[in-house]
Design an enzyme around this catalytic site. Sequence first.
Site, mmCIF file in Angstrom:
data_model
loop_
_atom_site.group_PDB
_atom_site.id
_atom_site.type_symbol
_atom_site.label_atom_id
_atom_site.label_comp_id
_atom_site.label_asym_id
_atom_site.label_seq_id
_atom_site.Cartn_x
_atom_site.Cartn_y
_atom_site.Cartn_z
ATOM 1 N N HIS A 212 104.883 44.537 -110.442
ATOM 2 C CA HIS A 212 103.802 45.124 -109.643
ATOM 3 C C HIS A 212 102.529 44.300 -109.791
ATOM 4 C CE1 HIS A 212 106.105 48.973 -109.303
ATOM 5 N NE2 HIS A 212 106.676 48.433 -110.356
ATOM 6 N N HIS B 217 102.317 46.902 -104.113
ATOM 7 C CA HIS B 217 102.691 47.737 -105.258
ATOM 8 C C HIS B 217 103.899 47.192 -106.017
ATOM 9 C CE1 HIS B 217 103.771 51.227 -107.665
ATOM 10 N NE2 HIS B 217 104.999 50.964 -107.283
ATOM 11 N N GLU C 270 105.216 73.665 -121.506
ATOM 12 C CA GLU C 270 106.238 72.994 -122.305
ATOM 13 C C GLU C 270 106.193 71.483 -122.154
ATOM 14 O OE1 GLU C 270 106.840 75.500 -120.206
ATOM 15 O OE2 GLU C 270 107.464 77.165 -121.491
ATOM 16 N N HIS D 48 117.945 82.984 -119.020
ATOM 17 C CA HIS D 48 117.433 82.630 -120.339
ATOM 18 C C HIS D 48 118.528 82.129 -121.279
ATOM 19 C CE1 HIS D 48 113.753 84.291 -118.958
ATOM 20 N NE2 HIS D 48 113.183 84.305 -120.139
HETATM 21 C C1 LIG Z 1 107.945 60.384 -112.922
HETATM 22 C C2 LIG Z 1 108.016 59.183 -112.037
HETATM 23 N N1 LIG Z 1 108.417 59.320 -110.766
HETATM 24 C C3 LIG Z 1 108.539 58.251 -109.961
HETATM 25 C C4 LIG Z 1 108.247 56.998 -110.436
HETATM 26 C C5 LIG Z 1 108.447 55.785 -109.541
HETATM 27 N N2 LIG Z 1 107.113 55.233 -109.211
HETATM 28 C C6 LIG Z 1 106.598 54.163 -109.833
HETATM 29 S S1 LIG Z 1 105.029 53.849 -109.365
HETATM 30 C C7 LIG Z 1 105.046 55.135 -108.267
HETATM 31 C C8 LIG Z 1 103.860 55.516 -107.470
HETATM 32 C C9 LIG Z 1 102.921 54.423 -107.250
HETATM 33 O O1 LIG Z 1 101.693 54.913 -106.825
HETATM 34 P P1 LIG Z 1 100.509 55.100 -107.811
HETATM 35 O O2 LIG Z 1 100.899 55.984 -108.917
HETATM 36 O O3 LIG Z 1 99.330 55.493 -107.025
HETATM 37 O O4 LIG Z 1 100.310 53.653 -108.434
HETATM 38 P P2 LIG Z 1 99.746 52.370 -107.686
HETATM 39 O O5 LIG Z 1 100.850 51.764 -106.919
HETATM 40 O O6 LIG Z 1 98.625 52.798 -106.832
HETATM 41 O O7 LIG Z 1 99.323 51.515 -108.830
HETATM 42 C C10 LIG Z 1 106.268 55.785 -108.293
HETATM 43 C C11 LIG Z 1 106.606 56.941 -107.447
HETATM 44 C C12 LIG Z 1 107.833 56.889 -111.769
HETATM 45 N N3 LIG Z 1 107.544 55.726 -112.328
HETATM 46 N N4 LIG Z 1 107.707 57.985 -112.541
#
Ligand SMILES: Cc1ncc(C[n+]2csc(CCOP(=O)(O)OP(=O)(O)O)c2C)c(N)n1
Length: 694
Positions: A28, A276, A428, A489
């Site tokens: 990224h 990204h 939790e 539960h």
């Molecule tokens: C719990 C979780 N769900 C999905 C992902 C896959 N994932 C990686 S980055 C991202 C989203 C990217 O957007 P953002 O958080 O705004 O980061 P940016 O690209 O702007 O740095 C996702 C869905 C992950 N890493 N963790």
Amino acid sequence: MTRDLDQLCIDTIRTLAMDAVQAANSGHPGTPMALAPVAYTLWQKSLRFDPEDPLWMDRDRFVLSAGHASMLLYAVLHLAGVRAVGAGNGTPGDLAVSLDEIRRFRQLDSKCPGHPEYRITAGVETTTGPLGQGVGNSVGMAIASRWLAARYNRPGFELFDHDVYVIASDGDLMEGLSHEAASLAGHLQLDNLCWIYDNNQITIEGSTALALSDDPAARFAGYGWHVEHVADANDTAALERALDVFQRTADRPTLIVVDSHIGYGAPHKQDTREAHGEPLGEDEVRAAKRFYGWPEDAKFLVPEGVREHFAAGIGARGARLRQEWTGRLAAYRAKYPNEADELERMRLRRLPEHWSDGVPTFPADAKGMATRESSGKVLNAVAKNVPWLIGGSADLAPSTKTLLTSDGAGDFQAGDYGGRNFHFGVREHAMGAVLNGLSLSGLRPYGASFLIFSDYGRPPIRLAALMELPVIYVYTHDSIGLGEDGPTHQPIEHLLSLRAIPGLIVLRPADANEVAECWKVILPLTDRPALLVLTRQAVPTFDRTRYAAAAGVAKGAYVLADAPGGVPEVLLIGTGSEVSLCVRAHEDLLAEGVRSRVVSMPSWELFDEQPREYRDAVLPPNVTARIAVEQAAAMGWERYLGPGGRAIGMRTFGASAPHADLQRRFGFTPDHIVAAAAELLGRTRHAAGVERRS
Ligand SMILES: Cc1ncc(C[n+]2csc(CCOP(=O)(O)OP(=O)(O)O)c2C)c(N)n1
Ligand SMILES: [Mg+2]
């Protein structure tokens, strides 16, 4: 001049990230490019951190919750000259992240794995990648700072006062965990906690407008946070001002909303989702470098003066602060040797000498007591000896019996940060993430809930195992044995799925004395989490003069009651509350002349780690008539049963009814076990009292 050098440092971070992602052909680039000024300003101007000693106890913590932007962190660790940490937690050696390691970003055994991993790279405070976990951990770290201060600071000896900084992305703040964690942090008034929110309005699918309309300022104000806004991530002066406001803000955590442009400087990819998750491409990299005024064809370039500038900034400041602190600690040690000894043990994850003094043994008792009950007694005994054993429950302490009742244990609350009982609220997931943050700060945390709700806290359990943290989980109400609360539960598949987590030790003790032995196994652990699985309902306390000693727990499974002469023809293997059913069946079988053996198996993991001879002695390979009894998903027991065995377990959800009715309905009776044994041995017999065969 300094201004130019600052910019040069920022652009070095950017270009290292671009080059590394390009070389790896994955990763990224966009967020490191956007946030380089933020990370740089924080590290260079604010962070209390000495690159020479990344384990200094009172260092500020920097958590990159947006773990996908890992190159941002690796570039900063490299340029700041953070040292690697050798075995034994002490010898500073090479750089934690060399330029060669950055060149090997995302390659096998690189110090720069795809997402930041604790243990792999010094300076990485926690493993991040699953969004939300880093922000959750940060609350635990901020709590730890306050707890250590309350317990160990003395007038004139300010040993602990560190802050915790987080970079969080849109995804971090969308995750439910961030809501739980921020709510808890606001309640606890953790003014040493600062989340920097990268408000770039982009996630993987595109604009956040697709799925998000929150007003972050209103949201965090509602949690009781202070909110700052920086309108341009490149405005380092505004960032410094916002960090300064954080430093001066009392009684509440701070959120700094920073508007940024993902892929800043890349002419075609800035502000797009393409910045990204994929390399920019050679042409775009060159164009971005041109935009920064960078030599277009240079790769992995660290211009002269950059490392020196970091050394003169965070390097010099960090060294001075740590040296002052080390001097303070030496004087503290002279004046408060016991407290200093505790801190040293904590740092080395070493228990006090007499940590197990006072652990009760329980007399034989046919009526017995619930294992949650005996666990509460043992926990309170060891907690007296281990002052940094702290924890609590997600609003179920009265049910899980996890409250520390001794004088002075107290509640951890704003205004009393020395308390050892934590009230996580009905949160939790945050509880699990906070436990990891506490453990990463050297404390010995435990958290408790009902086993069914381990689902709500499972992601941090997995990360504790991945990070090799000795976190302790206490899960009660462990089966259909909880009765009337019914199938919502009653855990079924939970044991199996927790046993599947590498490194985690799952323990399901059969009686009070096994509970005590479980705690004796758990406390000395230094590099793996353990999870205790306990009953709501009473179970008999075995007569250990008649049956084998509970110390066998340490081996994961042991022969509790044996066939005459130690030569069995059928094995009854049970865990937890089902062991007493096996014992009763065993007595009946003996009376009928059947040579049965009862094996109590509280922990698969510990048993699997024993030498083959021991395992074969407990489960002789030539005895193929084997029965496993566990009020949980039967799946998985084949590994101990072989093709000739039978698992008496759950194959459906449970039901709402009194405990005894459920036991009959689902076949958890001595008679059913006896009948199954007879069948396996080829003798016919009616399965009395069984309404439905499992
Ligand atoms: C719990 C979780 N769900 C999905 C992902 C896959 N994932 C990686 S980055 C991202 C989203 C990217 O957007 P953002 O958080 O705004 O980061 P940016 O690209 O702007 O740095 C996702 C869905 C992950 N890493 N963790
Ligand atoms: Mg984003």
